[in-house]
Motif scaffolding. Structure first.
Motif, short mmCIF file in Angstrom:
data_model
loop_
_atom_site.label_atom_id
_atom_site.label_comp_id
_atom_site.label_asym_id
_atom_site.label_seq_id
_atom_site.Cartn_x
_atom_site.Cartn_y
_atom_site.Cartn_z
N PHE A 302 -1.23 -9.12 11.17
CA PHE A 302 -0.52 -8.76 9.94
C PHE A 302 0.84 -8.17 10.31
O PHE A 302 1.05 -7.72 11.44
N ASP A 304 3.18 -5.05 9.60
CA ASP A 304 3.16 -3.72 9.02
C ASP A 304 4.31 -3.57 8.03
O ASP A 304 5.47 -3.87 8.34
N ARG A 305 3.99 -3.09 6.82
CA ARG A 305 4.99 -3.05 5.75
C ARG A 305 6.11 -2.05 6.04
O ARG A 305 7.24 -2.23 5.60
N VAL A 315 -10.86 -7.66 9.73
CA VAL A 315 -11.01 -7.44 8.29
C VAL A 315 -12.20 -8.24 7.75
O VAL A 315 -12.51 -9.33 8.26
N HIS A 335 -9.68 -12.24 1.99
CA HIS A 335 -9.91 -11.22 3.01
C HIS A 335 -9.16 -9.95 2.64
O HIS A 335 -8.18 -9.97 1.90
N THR A 337 -6.98 -6.38 3.70
CA THR A 337 -5.79 -6.13 4.50
C THR A 337 -5.95 -4.79 5.23
O THR A 337 -6.80 -3.97 4.87
N ASP A 339 -4.36 -2.01 5.27
CA ASP A 339 -4.03 -0.76 4.62
C ASP A 339 -5.04 -0.35 3.55
O ASP A 339 -4.81 0.60 2.81
N ARG A 354 -6.67 -10.73 -0.38
CA ARG A 354 -5.62 -11.76 -0.39
C ARG A 354 -6.26 -13.13 -0.17
O ARG A 354 -7.21 -13.26 0.61
N ASN A 356 -6.51 -16.99 1.28
CA ASN A 356 -6.06 -17.66 2.49
C ASN A 356 -6.73 -19.03 2.56
O ASN A 356 -7.62 -19.34 1.78
#
Length: 364
Positions: A302, A304-305, A315, A335, A337, A339, A354, A356
């Protein structure tokens, strides 16, 4: 549509979308949805094509197309005929509803891929408001004075249709007269009740099922019982006592619900609150107690925001298997995430999951 119409087993499961968790390498069927996503998921298709494009030599390919499978099922209905030649006029109705939150919504978003797929098979596609439907003297369903052959339904009883101008009654009358085909039939929504899983377990324990079906149920359907559905009060009291003693291993779900609303995990609350919550919910409407399935996890990268750095974590995920006429017709993955909180969670879009893609690899 017609409460007096006999149930036809083959119609009950013409279209379904089971939700599946993988627990220690074994598939576990949590519920049998009847999804409104008749065309599959656009995000999953886009991601699948992107991954295949990145690795063109890998041999990866999409699962069977939900759009193509559904169009072929519609085509089989047309050729079967419904009393007036099967000319291939397909209606995708538009309508307004009051949704479960009480809000008014307009159901008029029709994926172009659905229309294009039907047209490729020779269907003449009509998109019309329910209020524009009528009947002719022969009981055929009309739009703009043109008789229709097949209707692609996009509702399953969770919303209340409003402002239909008598079109819903016309549709019901044509259905009763046998002059129009419905796909999928509305009664197929019956199998989406989680009570069906409890009945399968009961039939399994009672020896009603054959050996192969018993093995399938025991291996792939978690222990499930229903409360509040006109059961024996003493049996239900015993089930509530059992639920109190084994709450860490159980999850309670509405027998009929959507988007994982009002799902409660026994291991996330005190014994006292769990017992009262289950009893209160069962008095309001039927619910099921199901053995908690510990979802397998998958390692995923992923972004990171905050830092923009790549992070890798494991996950939980769920697979939704589209089935049309009891054949595989696409897969959607959801799946969580990094956070989101750890622990038991509902892997649903409203809970932060989210979508996929799922790709099939060549046999080794």
């Amino acid at each position: 549509m017609d409460p007096d119409r006999p149930l036809i087993p083959a119609e009950l499961n013409r279209y379904a979308r089971p939700d599946v968790l993988i627990e220690k390498g074994r598939l576990r069927f949590l519920e049998l949805n009847i999804s409104t996503r008749l065309g599959g998921d656009a995000v999953a298709r886009w991601l699948a094509d992107a991954y295949i494009g990145l690795c063109p030599e890998s041999g990866l390919r999409r699962p069977p197309s939900t759009v193509a499978a559904r169009c072929e099922a519609l085509n089989r209905m047309r050729h079967a005929g419904n009393g007036h030649g099967g000319t291939g006029r397909l209606l995708i109705p538009i309508h307004s509803v009051i949704d479960v939150s009480g809000a008014r919504q307009r159901r008029d978003r029709i994926q172009p891929v659905i229309v294009a797929g039907a047209q490729r098979l020779g269907f003449e596609v009509f998109q019309a408001d329910l209020a524009d439907l009528s009947l002719d003297a022969a009981g055929r369903l009309l739009v703009s004075d043109v008789p229709l052959d097949v209707v692609l339904l996009r509702w399953y009883g969770s919303d209340r249709i409003i402002d239909d101008g008598g079109g819903l009654a016309a549709l019901c009358a044509a259905d009763r007269a046998g002059t129009v085909g419905l796909f999928p039939r509305p009664e197929s929504a019956l199998v989406s009740s989680k009570a069906v899983l409890s009945w399968l377990r009961e039939d399994c324990d009672a020896g009603v099922l054959g050996p192969a079906d018993r093995a399938l149920v025991r291996d792939h359907i978690p222990w499930t019982v229903c409360l509040g559905l006109d059961g024996d009060p003493e049996v239900e009291r015993n089930l509530l006592r059992m639920a109190a003693a084994e709450r860490d291993q159980l999850v309670a779900k509405p027998a009929v619900g959507q988007s994982s609303n009002e799902v409660i995990f026994g291991n996330q609350m005190s014994a006292q609150y769990w017992q009262s919550a289950v009893a209160d919910a069962a008095r309001e409407s039927p619910l099921v107690l199901q053995r908690r399935v510990e979802s397998g996890r998958i390692t995923m990268p992923f972004r990171d925001r905050e830092s923009g750095q790549r992070v890798t974590t494991r996950v939980p995920f769920v697979l939704s298997l589209f089935m049309v006429d009891r054949a595989a017709a696409g897969v959607l993955a959801r799946h969580m995430t990094p956070d989101l909180p750890d622990g038991d969670v509902v892997i649903g879009m409203r809970h932060g999951a989210r979508p996929n893609a799922v790709l099939l690899a060549p046999a080794s």
